[in-house]
Motif scaffolding. Structure first.
Motif, PDB file in Angstrom:
ATOM      1  N   ARG A  15       0.830  -1.217   0.000  1.00  0.00           N
ATOM      2  CA  ARG A  15       0.000   0.000   0.000  1.00  0.00           C
ATOM      3  C   ARG A  15       0.856   1.254   0.000  1.00  0.00           C
ATOM      4  O   ARG A  15       0.536   2.240  -0.670  1.00  0.00           O
ATOM      5  N   LEU A  16       1.938   1.223   0.749  1.00  0.00           N
ATOM      6  CA  LEU A  16       2.812   2.387   0.862  1.00  0.00           C
ATOM      7  C   LEU A  16       3.517   2.684  -0.462  1.00  0.00           C
ATOM      8  O   LEU A  16       3.600   3.840  -0.894  1.00  0.00           O
ATOM      9  N   ILE A  17       4.023   1.647  -1.117  1.00  0.00           N
ATOM     10  CA  ILE A  17       4.801   1.844  -2.342  1.00  0.00           C
ATOM     11  C   ILE A  17       3.905   2.119  -3.548  1.00  0.00           C
ATOM     12  O   ILE A  17       4.127   3.066  -4.305  1.00  0.00           O
ATOM     13  N   TYR A  18       2.868   1.280  -3.716  1.00  0.00           N
ATOM     14  CA  TYR A  18       2.058   1.371  -4.935  1.00  0.00           C
ATOM     15  C   TYR A  18       0.781   2.190  -4.760  1.00  0.00           C
ATOM     16  O   TYR A  18       0.141   2.553  -5.745  1.00  0.00           O
ATOM     17  N   ARG A  19       0.392   2.439  -3.513  1.00  0.00           N
ATOM     18  CA  ARG A  19      -0.762   3.277  -3.189  1.00  0.00           C
ATOM     19  C   ARG A  19      -2.015   2.918  -4.002  1.00  0.00           C
ATOM     20  O   ARG A  19      -2.599   3.774  -4.686  1.00  0.00           O
ATOM     21  N   PRO A  20      -2.436   1.663  -3.969  1.00  0.00           N
ATOM     22  CA  PRO A  20      -3.663   1.300  -4.696  1.00  0.00           C
ATOM     23  C   PRO A  20      -4.879   1.968  -4.065  1.00  0.00           C
ATOM     24  O   PRO A  20      -4.961   2.127  -2.839  1.00  0.00           O
ATOM     25  N   GLU A  21      -5.793   2.375  -4.902  1.00  0.00           N
ATOM     26  CA  GLU A  21      -7.042   2.978  -4.438  1.00  0.00           C
ATOM     27  C   GLU A  21      -8.016   1.828  -4.149  1.00  0.00           C
ATOM     28  O   GLU A  21      -8.308   1.022  -5.033  1.00  0.00           O
ATOM     29  N   VAL A  22      -8.498   1.743  -2.926  1.00  0.00           N
ATOM     30  CA  VAL A  22      -9.344   0.629  -2.508  1.00  0.00           C
ATOM     31  C   VAL A  22     -10.693   1.151  -2.040  1.00  0.00           C
ATOM     32  O   VAL A  22     -10.759   2.066  -1.212  1.00  0.00           O
ATOM     33  N   HIS A  23     -11.757   0.568  -2.574  1.00  0.00           N
ATOM     34  CA  HIS A  23     -13.112   0.951  -2.184  1.00  0.00           C
ATOM     35  C   HIS A  23     -13.922  -0.293  -1.802  1.00  0.00           C
ATOM     36  O   HIS A  23     -13.792  -1.346  -2.419  1.00  0.00           O
ATOM     37  N   GLY A  24     -14.749  -0.159  -0.778  1.00  0.00           N
ATOM     38  CA  GLY A  24     -15.703  -1.202  -0.437  1.00  0.00           C
ATOM     39  C   GLY A  24     -15.159  -2.364   0.366  1.00  0.00           C
ATOM     40  O   GLY A  24     -15.861  -3.369   0.540  1.00  0.00           O
ATOM     41  N   ALA A  25     -13.947  -2.268   0.892  1.00  0.00           N
ATOM     42  CA  ALA A  25     -13.390  -3.382   1.663  1.00  0.00           C
ATOM     43  C   ALA A  25     -14.252  -3.696   2.887  1.00  0.00           C
ATOM     44  O   ALA A  25     -14.305  -4.847   3.330  1.00  0.00           O
ATOM     45  N   GLU A  26     -14.928  -2.688   3.387  1.00  0.00           N
ATOM     46  CA  GLU A  26     -15.780  -2.903   4.567  1.00  0.00           C
ATOM     47  C   GLU A  26     -16.994  -3.772   4.258  1.00  0.00           C
ATOM     48  O   GLU A  26     -17.657  -4.281   5.171  1.00  0.00           O
ATOM     49  N   LEU A 150     -11.089  -4.632 -10.919  1.00  0.00           N
ATOM     50  CA  LEU A 150      -9.713  -4.150 -10.957  1.00  0.00           C
ATOM     51  C   LEU A 150      -9.524  -3.250 -12.168  1.00  0.00           C
ATOM     52  O   LEU A 150      -9.943  -3.594 -13.271  1.00  0.00           O
ATOM     53  N   THR A 151      -8.877  -2.129 -11.966  1.00  0.00           N
ATOM     54  CA  THR A 151      -8.485  -1.276 -13.090  1.00  0.00           C
ATOM     55  C   THR A 151      -7.052  -0.813 -12.855  1.00  0.00           C
ATOM     56  O   THR A 151      -6.653  -0.549 -11.723  1.00  0.00           O
ATOM     57  N   GLY A 152      -6.288  -0.769 -13.938  1.00  0.00           N
ATOM     58  CA  GLY A 152      -4.922  -0.255 -13.865  1.00  0.00           C
ATOM     59  C   GLY A 152      -3.840  -1.285 -13.641  1.00  0.00           C
ATOM     60  O   GLY A 152      -2.656  -0.966 -13.796  1.00  0.00           O
ATOM     61  N   THR A 153      -4.205  -2.525 -13.307  1.00  0.00           N
ATOM     62  CA  THR A 153      -3.153  -3.510 -13.027  1.00  0.00           C
ATOM     63  C   THR A 153      -2.387  -3.905 -14.284  1.00  0.00           C
ATOM     64  O   THR A 153      -1.244  -4.351 -14.208  1.00  0.00           O
ATOM     65  N   GLU A 154      -3.009  -3.740 -15.454  1.00  0.00           N
ATOM     66  CA  GLU A 154      -2.297  -4.039 -16.699  1.00  0.00           C
ATOM     67  C   GLU A 154      -1.179  -3.026 -16.960  1.00  0.00           C
ATOM     68  O   GLU A 154      -0.236  -3.312 -17.706  1.00  0.00           O
ATOM     69  N   LYS A 155      -1.263  -1.856 -16.320  1.00  0.00           N
ATOM     70  CA  LYS A 155      -0.188  -0.863 -16.411  1.00  0.00           C
ATOM     71  C   LYS A 155       0.844  -1.088 -15.308  1.00  0.00           C
ATOM     72  O   LYS A 155       2.020  -0.777 -15.465  1.00  0.00           O
ATOM     73  N   MET A 156       0.369  -1.647 -14.196  1.00  0.00           N
ATOM     74  CA  MET A 156       1.264  -1.966 -13.086  1.00  0.00           C
ATOM     75  C   MET A 156       2.230  -3.090 -13.470  1.00  0.00           C
ATOM     76  O   MET A 156       3.417  -3.046 -13.142  1.00  0.00           O
ATOM     77  N   LEU A 157       1.696  -4.097 -14.191  1.00  0.00           N
ATOM     78  CA  LEU A 157       2.537  -5.200 -14.647  1.00  0.00           C
ATOM     79  C   LEU A 157       2.152  -5.557 -16.078  1.00  0.00           C
ATOM     80  O   LEU A 157       1.393  -6.491 -16.316  1.00  0.00           O
ATOM     81  N   PRO A 158       2.701  -4.842 -17.051  1.00  0.00           N
ATOM     82  CA  PRO A 158       2.404  -5.148 -18.463  1.00  0.00           C
ATOM     83  C   PRO A 158       2.884  -6.548 -18.832  1.00  0.00           C
ATOM     84  O   PRO A 158       3.794  -7.100 -18.198  1.00  0.00           O
ATOM     85  N   ILE A 159       2.297  -7.117 -19.856  1.00  0.00           N
ATOM     86  CA  ILE A 159       2.691  -8.442 -20.328  1.00  0.00           C
ATOM     87  C   ILE A 159       4.176  -8.446 -20.682  1.00  0.00           C
ATOM     88  O   ILE A 159       4.672  -7.545 -21.351  1.00  0.00           O
ATOM     89  N   LYS A 168      -1.360   3.867 -11.410  1.00  0.00           N
ATOM     90  CA  LYS A 168      -2.613   4.084 -10.696  1.00  0.00           C
ATOM     91  C   LYS A 168      -3.474   2.831 -10.799  1.00  0.00           C
ATOM     92  O   LYS A 168      -3.896   2.432 -11.875  1.00  0.00           O
ATOM     93  N   VAL A 169      -3.716   2.214  -9.657  1.00  0.00           N
ATOM     94  CA  VAL A 169      -4.484   0.969  -9.596  1.00  0.00           C
ATOM     95  C   VAL A 169      -5.674   1.160  -8.665  1.00  0.00           C
ATOM     96  O   VAL A 169      -5.557   1.796  -7.610  1.00  0.00           O
ATOM     97  N   CYS A 170      -6.806   0.619  -9.061  1.00  0.00           N
ATOM     98  CA  CYS A 170      -8.010   0.724  -8.241  1.00  0.00           C
ATOM     99  C   CYS A 170      -8.616  -0.661  -8.042  1.00  0.00           C
ATOM    100  O   CYS A 170      -8.738  -1.438  -8.991  1.00  0.00           O
ATOM    101  N   VAL A 171      -8.978  -0.953  -6.794  1.00  0.00           N
ATOM    102  CA  VAL A 171      -9.644  -2.212  -6.445  1.00  0.00           C
ATOM    103  C   VAL A 171     -10.974  -1.861  -5.781  1.00  0.00           C
ATOM    104  O   VAL A 171     -10.995  -1.159  -4.777  1.00  0.00           O
ATOM    105  N   ARG A 172     -12.062  -2.350  -6.368  1.00  0.00           N
ATOM    106  CA  ARG A 172     -13.386  -2.075  -5.819  1.00  0.00           C
ATOM    107  C   ARG A 172     -14.075  -3.377  -5.440  1.00  0.00           C
ATOM    108  O   ARG A 172     -14.213  -4.277  -6.270  1.00  0.00           O
ATOM    109  N   PHE A 173     -14.516  -3.471  -4.188  1.00  0.00           N
ATOM    110  CA  PHE A 173     -15.281  -4.614  -3.708  1.00  0.00           C
ATOM    111  C   PHE A 173     -16.760  -4.223  -3.679  1.00  0.00           C
ATOM    112  O   PHE A 173     -17.119  -3.157  -3.163  1.00  0.00           O
ATOM    113  N   GLY A 174     -17.606  -5.079  -4.230  1.00  0.00           N
ATOM    114  CA  GLY A 174     -19.030  -4.792  -4.258  1.00  0.00           C
ATOM    115  C   GLY A 174     -19.783  -5.437  -3.101  1.00  0.00           C
ATOM    116  O   GLY A 174     -19.211  -6.159  -2.280  1.00  0.00           O
ATOM    117  N   GLU A 175     -21.073  -5.187  -3.061  1.00  0.00           N
ATOM    118  CA  GLU A 175     -21.921  -5.810  -2.048  1.00  0.00           C
ATOM    119  C   GLU A 175     -21.957  -7.317  -2.270  1.00  0.00           C
ATOM    120  O   GLU A 175     -22.046  -7.787  -3.410  1.00  0.00           O
TER     121      GLU A 175
END
Length: 223
Positions: A15-26, A150-159, A168-175
């Protein structure tokens, strides 16, 4: 001990190094069987979700990752086990059944299991039609399903790259979704399809990506 070290040491470091944006973990249930159903953008996804999720998540990994005899291979295998990776053979129908049984074992023990309903990484950045294995698994185990986008992970680790980049990576957890209304209908292909489509729609909503109503071709498949 290693698992505790990774969750309390590695996760904050990521989290400190890559600072992923996380939503809905709760929204994630802290106990009981849960299926994390996610879109798939890059190889790093299978590492990122277990590190970011608020509870341990198991993914399948190739059995050969656990059988190396050298010091480096043993350290890698220990690392995967600490992240709850489950070894499984791949490549044929029997391997597919073994994978399903491995997933069921995790869920029957009250754990969390991660799956990519699309079956392979998206190479065009879109969300594709999901295979019905996730629906079958939800029906067979009674587990709740948490959609993940997930969005942005393909830029975090390209093929072709081995070291994650800063991106910039975003992780969203839904209901959580539950499908107890379909109890007793495990053998219905139509019900498995309906459940899978509902899950994919939620992933689509969370990701805000474009949807393609056909299966994504695996690398090497004819067009």
């Amino acid at each position: 001990m290693l698992q505790l070290l990774i969750r309390r040491g590695l996760a904050p470091l990521v989290r400190l190094i890559y600072r992923p944006e996380v939503h809905g973990a709760e929204k994630v249930p802290r106990t009981g069987p849960v299926i994390f159903a996610s879109n798939h953008r890059a190889a790093v996804d299978t590492f990122l979700i277990p590190v970011i999720a608020p509870r341990p998540v198991s993914f399948l990994a190739k059995a050969e990752y656990f059988t190396g005899r050298g010091p480096r291979s043993r350290v890698f295998a220990a690392f995967l086990r600490a992240l709850n990776y489950v070894p499984v053979e791949r490549g044929n129908a029997a391997a597919g059944m073994a994978a399903l049984e491995a997933a069921r074992k995790v869920l029957d023990e009250g754990g969390a299991f991660g799956i990519y309903p699309e079956g392979t990484r998206s190479l065009d950045g879109k969300v594709h039609r999901g295979h019905t294995g996730v629906g079958a698994l939800a029906l067979a185990t009674g587990a709740q399903v948490v959609p993940v986008a997930l969005t942005g992970t393909e830029k975090m680790l390209p093929i072709g790259k081995k070291v994650p980049r800063l991106a910039k990576v975003c992780v969203r957890f839904g209901e959580p979704l539950e499908f107890s209304r379909y109890e007793g209908m495990e053998n219905s292909p139509a019900i498995r399809r309906a459940i899978t489509d509902e899950i994919m729609y939620k992933i689509l909503e969370l990701s805000e990506l474009e949807y393609v109503d056909k299966y994504h071709k695996r690398p090497g498949e004819a067009a």
